[in-house]
Design a protein around this motif. Sequence first.
Motif, mmCIF file in Angstrom:
data_model
loop_
_atom_site.group_PDB
_atom_site.id
_atom_site.type_symbol
_atom_site.label_atom_id
_atom_site.label_comp_id
_atom_site.label_asym_id
_atom_site.label_seq_id
_atom_site.Cartn_x
_atom_site.Cartn_y
_atom_site.Cartn_z
ATOM 1 N N UNK A 31 0.824 -1.211 0.000
ATOM 2 C CA UNK A 31 0.000 0.000 0.000
ATOM 3 C C UNK A 31 0.853 1.252 0.000
ATOM 4 N N UNK A 32 1.786 1.317 0.946
ATOM 5 C CA UNK A 32 2.620 2.516 1.074
ATOM 6 C C UNK A 32 3.488 2.691 -0.168
ATOM 7 N N UNK A 33 4.107 1.596 -0.610
ATOM 8 C CA UNK A 33 4.982 1.686 -1.781
ATOM 9 C C UNK A 33 4.180 2.120 -3.002
ATOM 10 N N UNK A 34 2.947 1.591 -3.123
ATOM 11 C CA UNK A 34 2.115 1.939 -4.278
ATOM 12 C C UNK A 34 1.770 3.421 -4.262
ATOM 13 N N UNK A 35 1.395 3.919 -3.073
ATOM 14 C CA UNK A 35 1.037 5.339 -2.989
ATOM 15 C C UNK A 35 2.226 6.198 -3.417
ATOM 16 N N UNK A 36 3.381 5.937 -2.822
ATOM 17 C CA UNK A 36 4.547 6.774 -3.108
ATOM 18 C C UNK A 36 4.972 6.639 -4.563
ATOM 19 N N UNK A 288 -4.223 4.509 -2.653
ATOM 20 C CA UNK A 288 -4.790 4.706 -1.318
ATOM 21 C C UNK A 288 -5.734 3.564 -0.967
ATOM 22 N N UNK A 289 -6.455 3.087 -1.980
ATOM 23 C CA UNK A 289 -7.367 1.964 -1.743
ATOM 24 C C UNK A 289 -6.571 0.735 -1.317
ATOM 25 N N UNK A 290 -5.436 0.522 -1.974
ATOM 26 C CA UNK A 290 -4.640 -0.650 -1.603
ATOM 27 C C UNK A 290 -4.089 -0.503 -0.192
ATOM 28 N N UNK A 291 -3.812 0.752 0.213
ATOM 29 C CA UNK A 291 -3.355 1.002 1.587
ATOM 30 C C UNK A 291 -4.475 0.685 2.578
ATOM 31 N N UNK A 292 -5.682 1.087 2.199
ATOM 32 C CA UNK A 292 -6.854 0.820 3.044
ATOM 33 C C UNK A 292 -7.059 -0.688 3.204
ATOM 34 N N UNK A 293 -6.919 -1.400 2.089
ATOM 35 C CA UNK A 293 -7.073 -2.851 2.144
ATOM 36 C C UNK A 293 -6.024 -3.445 3.079
ATOM 37 N N UNK A 294 -4.811 -2.904 3.002
ATOM 38 C CA UNK A 294 -3.759 -3.334 3.917
ATOM 39 C C UNK A 294 -4.158 -3.115 5.361
#
Lengths: 403, 292
Positions: A31-36, A288-294
């Motif tokens: 999630x974090x890596x994807x956002x950045x 951000x969605x992937x971070x939320x899923x995390x």
Amino acid sequence: MNPFQTLRFAFGGLAANKVRSGLTMLGILIGVAAVILLLAVGNGSSQAVKDAIQALGTNALTVSSGSGSGSSTATVVKPLTVDDARALADTSQAPDIKGVAPEVSTSQTAIYQGTSHTVSSVVGTYPAYFEASNSKVDKGDYFSDDDVLNSRKVAVIGSTTATDLFGTASPIGKVITLGGTPFTVVGELATKGGTGFQDPDDTVIAPLPTVQNAFTGFSGSISQILVEATTADATTSATNEITTILMGQHSITSPSAVDFRVSSQTSLLTTRTSTDQTFTVLLGAVAAISLLVGGIGITNIMLVTVTERTREIGIRKAIGAPKGVILSQFLAESTLLSLVGGGLGVAAALIGAHFKIVGIKPVVIPESVYGAFGIAVAIGLFFGSYPASRAASLRPIEALRHE
Amino acid sequence: MRLRSRPQQPPPTAAPVPRGPVPILAVRKLVKTYGHGDAAVHALAGPVDADGVEQGVDLTVHQGDFVAIMGSSGSGKSTLMNILGCLDAPTSGRYLLDGIDVGHLDEHQLSLVRNRKIGFIFQSFNLVPRTTALAQVELPLAYAGVKAAERRRRAMAALTLVGLADRADHRPNELSGGQQQRVAVARALVTSPAMLLADEPTGNLDSRSTDDVLAIVDRLNAAGRTIVLITHEDEVARHAKRVVRLVDGQIYEDIRQAPLQGLPPALQDPVEFASHTLHVGHVRAHANGGDR
């Protein structure tokens, strides 16, 4: 119970289920890596476009033939001519215009000692073109007004063209055959860098009459006129001057019936930047969605942990652990998960940003790093609080009986 | 049966003992009912008066006593144990622990009471998994906010007392059942609680480990520690100074086997005590071993 001890218990709890903790962290990491990274890619692409447009010159205006973008009511389109360019060069009528370069362009195959290369853009123009289009010579020199007047067969070539034809050797003074006509290379342009659509370095620039002689013929019409305004701020007044002069040249009375178009690089820049912003926001939202899923993954795994350790919670309560200690222990665990996951995510993103992604060099936005990391930690606290409070409010007698 | 027929035991005396200081534990009119209406289960009821009103259970335990609470399953002894341990709240009645009325305490104060006043020993040991014996024993002190160095010193002292100083860095899965229970005893006594509360402490142990654990409990009582032990085994109960028998949620009999002041039965005459062991099998071997 001091914080250090709580942290040690949390480490112990996480270490007890290494695979599970690792997978949960992976969720946050991704999630974090994807956002950045996605924000960096978006930012990088808009940066690349901005740079490319800036490389073309921000004071440059392009006059091209045509009835504009549908708003014009012109019925007959008069092509642009060298005379139009000459009229624009009149500084008394157009004080905001610094230089004018009429252009004809074509595509030709260049041959040097058996090496053949198709040049996507062969431009015939005046020396003013170099300054207006922000093209600087790296080796050799520009061609001169004298070359234009005498229709000399000289050319300045782009760096891609030079590499393809000459390899590492210097092209200066060499003679290339362009569409059957020999041209002496007098200069090589500095590399501008690609925007991804068309390589601006794959080009041959020669005097206008020479190109007309050799390829396009003397029909008098030209592809477009490149105009350089005195300053970037003067582009608007320069645009007005161009419109006035060309309306006179083409005998047009109504501004709504013009048969030419004046476009500036800044307008292009604005459009592109806003498009890219939309693009970046979209990428960020997906990430951000992937971070939320995390984060939901953390809740899930913490709930499992609480259930699994109900008995242990009961024991701890029986020997006098206050509610707050149990709460902070589980909160510490979930926060630790997100903290480590987030930290690794930042590291992964920073490493990933060194590589080109779909031809775009990612440019990391520092705020996105702090933001994503902070949000990850907050997610750990937030999503961990439900399982933690559930653990803390367990009744000792029931927790102890739990099998 | 054999327990009460033994001639050397002092004659049974009625409790509560009428003595001066505040009792460690005083239970008055304690009633615990699970469920409602017809489905209600009266776990602790005490005698019922003419109107059918439950009078509740009364029990007083003084400093230094060693009480065994006996009863078959369903007699209410586990319910009593949970209430005495502040793990569960009674339906009605008062419970004074070391002079504190536990009924009026909130959750946080109850956790403090459990930490400071009660030392738990469970049937299933209930050690915290993946934690070394030393850390295990340090845990109640950590919750009490004792400094690390002091904690370590006291935990080591407690482990030494149960003879496990050399197993301090072993985790529960590296210890035998008897050793685990001895760690649990060390953990229970490390905070110097007012009362040690043991729920079937030997229920999961073989007879050798049972003797080890009970010997520690005997010594602790001899040193003045108050012990309340729940069991259904006569062999365990005969270590106690006083035996309270529960039947159907009320106290059926309350027998004193040894005076409140002084040594627990097992230490008054160890050889004689050992010769009456109820362990089947290694009776003689153990008695001879104990002689030396």
